[in-house]
Write an enzyme that holds these catalytic residues in place. Structure first.
Site, mmCIF file in Angstrom:
data_model
loop_
_atom_site.group_PDB
_atom_site.id
_atom_site.type_symbol
_atom_site.label_atom_id
_atom_site.label_comp_id
_atom_site.label_asym_id
_atom_site.label_seq_id
_atom_site.Cartn_x
_atom_site.Cartn_y
_atom_site.Cartn_z
ATOM 1 C CG ASN A 1 24.637 39.888 25.067
ATOM 2 O OD1 ASN A 1 23.796 40.406 24.324
ATOM 3 N ND2 ASN A 1 25.033 40.453 26.198
ATOM 4 C CD1 TRP A 2 25.723 38.054 18.608
ATOM 5 C CD2 TRP A 2 23.934 38.070 17.252
ATOM 6 N NE1 TRP A 2 25.777 36.933 17.810
ATOM 7 C CE2 TRP A 2 24.704 36.917 16.966
ATOM 8 C CE3 TRP A 2 22.765 38.300 16.523
ATOM 9 C CZ2 TRP A 2 24.323 35.997 15.986
ATOM 10 C CZ3 TRP A 2 22.388 37.383 15.543
ATOM 11 C CH2 TRP A 2 23.171 36.251 15.284
ATOM 12 C CE LYS A 3 27.834 42.589 25.286
ATOM 13 N NZ LYS A 3 28.862 43.100 26.159
ATOM 14 C CG HIS B 1 24.573 41.658 30.361
ATOM 15 N ND1 HIS B 1 25.331 42.803 30.279
ATOM 16 C CD2 HIS B 1 25.277 40.690 29.731
ATOM 17 C CE1 HIS B 1 26.449 42.526 29.609
ATOM 18 N NE2 HIS B 1 26.436 41.254 29.259
ATOM 19 C CD GLU C 1 27.051 45.405 28.207
ATOM 20 O OE1 GLU C 1 26.133 45.176 27.400
ATOM 21 O OE2 GLU C 1 28.220 44.977 28.049
ATOM 22 C CD GLU D 1 28.229 37.716 31.235
ATOM 23 O OE1 GLU D 1 28.708 37.410 30.146
ATOM 24 O OE2 GLU D 1 27.369 38.594 31.364
ATOM 25 N N GLY E 1 34.109 42.729 27.789
ATOM 26 C CA GLY E 1 34.455 43.684 26.733
ATOM 27 C C GLY E 1 35.805 44.351 26.919
ATOM 28 C CB SER F 1 37.538 38.975 27.424
ATOM 29 O OG SER F 1 37.197 40.349 27.538
ATOM 30 N N GLY G 1 30.183 37.728 24.275
ATOM 31 C CA GLY G 1 29.823 39.020 23.688
ATOM 32 C C GLY G 1 30.558 39.228 22.384
ATOM 33 N N GLY G 2 31.644 39.998 22.429
ATOM 34 C CA GLY G 2 32.386 40.404 21.231
ATOM 35 C C GLY G 2 32.681 39.271 20.256
HETATM 36 C C1 PEP Z 1 28.920 39.855 27.728
HETATM 37 O O1 PEP Z 1 28.632 41.018 27.487
HETATM 38 O O2 PEP Z 1 28.072 39.084 28.226
HETATM 39 C C2 PEP Z 1 30.269 39.413 27.417
HETATM 40 C C3 PEP Z 1 30.688 38.294 27.948
HETATM 41 O O3 PEP Z 1 31.006 40.222 26.599
HETATM 42 P P1 PEP Z 1 32.492 39.950 26.049
HETATM 43 O O4 PEP Z 1 32.553 38.500 25.629
HETATM 44 O O5 PEP Z 1 32.639 40.887 24.898
HETATM 45 O O6 PEP Z 1 33.419 40.238 27.163
#
Ligand code: PEP
Length: 247
Positions: free
Chosen positions: A9-11, A92, A94, A164, A170, A210, A231-232
């Protein structure tokens, strides 16, 4: 058997050229045949990415629950499909936190995606305060019951859920493999209770929060963890590549 999936997920990160560079660095030929790799770029770039990719599916981070009409700023599933995206994220954390997408609204997106035969990853997970009060299982079960578990067994078959925990997204704090497995096992048992063991075993349950090369192997080795929503770490080609190869 649930499919193994690793999704990035590149957001709202990276311009078009940076995205293309990242994909080049992924060494697409190394993606194992039994792993479905997916990227979720900014919608603007879906068309360019989908054209240039064969081994990776391209998805959309958000979509409208309407077909067409006066919905300023929204994008419909048919428009998304026309540029090559094959899957969307729903729920998600967010979108839940910043855009007030609640369980009832997310149910309408689930129903719309089913009607339009559009594959989706349904995201669930508890905030820190809920985990600290020991209510995480009730909270996640309620998210699934209010948005997803009204589907028929046929509609639920081969579905994809991402667990999640919000406190891990994040933050650099990852759920331990025990915490992830406990929740994933419970999710599968709720699906079995509501549907059948065949349906439960066909649903891919991904972990997100994470996840990185240093913990992906341990997480993916858990019996009920079928992959990850990243994500990151998906913004770095070698990290994302390592995670895709962590089964
Ligand atoms: C996400 O936003 O779906 C996610 C898992 O982010 P991160 O890996 O950065 O925690």
């Amino acid at each position: 058997m649930a499919q193994k999936i690793v999704a990035g997920n590149w957001k709202m990160n990276l311009g078009k050229e940076e995205k293309m560079e990242l994909l080049k660095g992924l060494k697409l030929s190394d993606i194992p045949n039994d792993v479905n790799a997916i990227v979720f770029p900014t919608s603007l770039y879906i068309s360019d990415l989908a054209k240039s990719l064969t081994k990776i599916e391209v998805g959309v981070q958000n979509f409208s629950n309407q077909n067409n009409g006066a919905f300023t700023g929204e994008i419909s599933i048919s428009q998304i499909k026309s540029v090559g995206a094959t899957i969307g994220l729903i729920g998600h954390s967010e979108r839940r936190a910043y855009y007030q997408e609640n369980n009832a609204f997310l149910k309408s997106k689930v129903d719309h995606a089913i009607n339009e035969q559009f594959k989706f990853i349904f995201c669930c997970g508890e905030p820190l305060s809920i985990r600290e009060s020991g209510q995480e299982f009730l909270f996640v079960k309620n998210q699934l019951q209010e948005s997803l578990f009204h589907l028929s067994a046929e509609e639920m078959m081969n579905g994809i859920i991402a667990y999640e925990p919000v406190w891990a997204i994040g933050t650099g704090v990852t759920a331990s493999s025990e915490q992830a497995e406990d929740m994933h096992k419970s999710i599968r048992s709720w699906i079995e209770e509501k549907y059948t063991v065949e349906v439960a075993n066909s649903v891919s349950i991904l972990y997100g929060g994470s996840c990185k090369p240093s913990n992906a192997k341990e997480l993916f080795a858990c019996p009920n963890v079928d992959g990850g929503l990243i994500g990151g770490a998906s913004l770095n080609a070698s990290d994302f590549h390592a995670i895709i190869n962590s089964f």
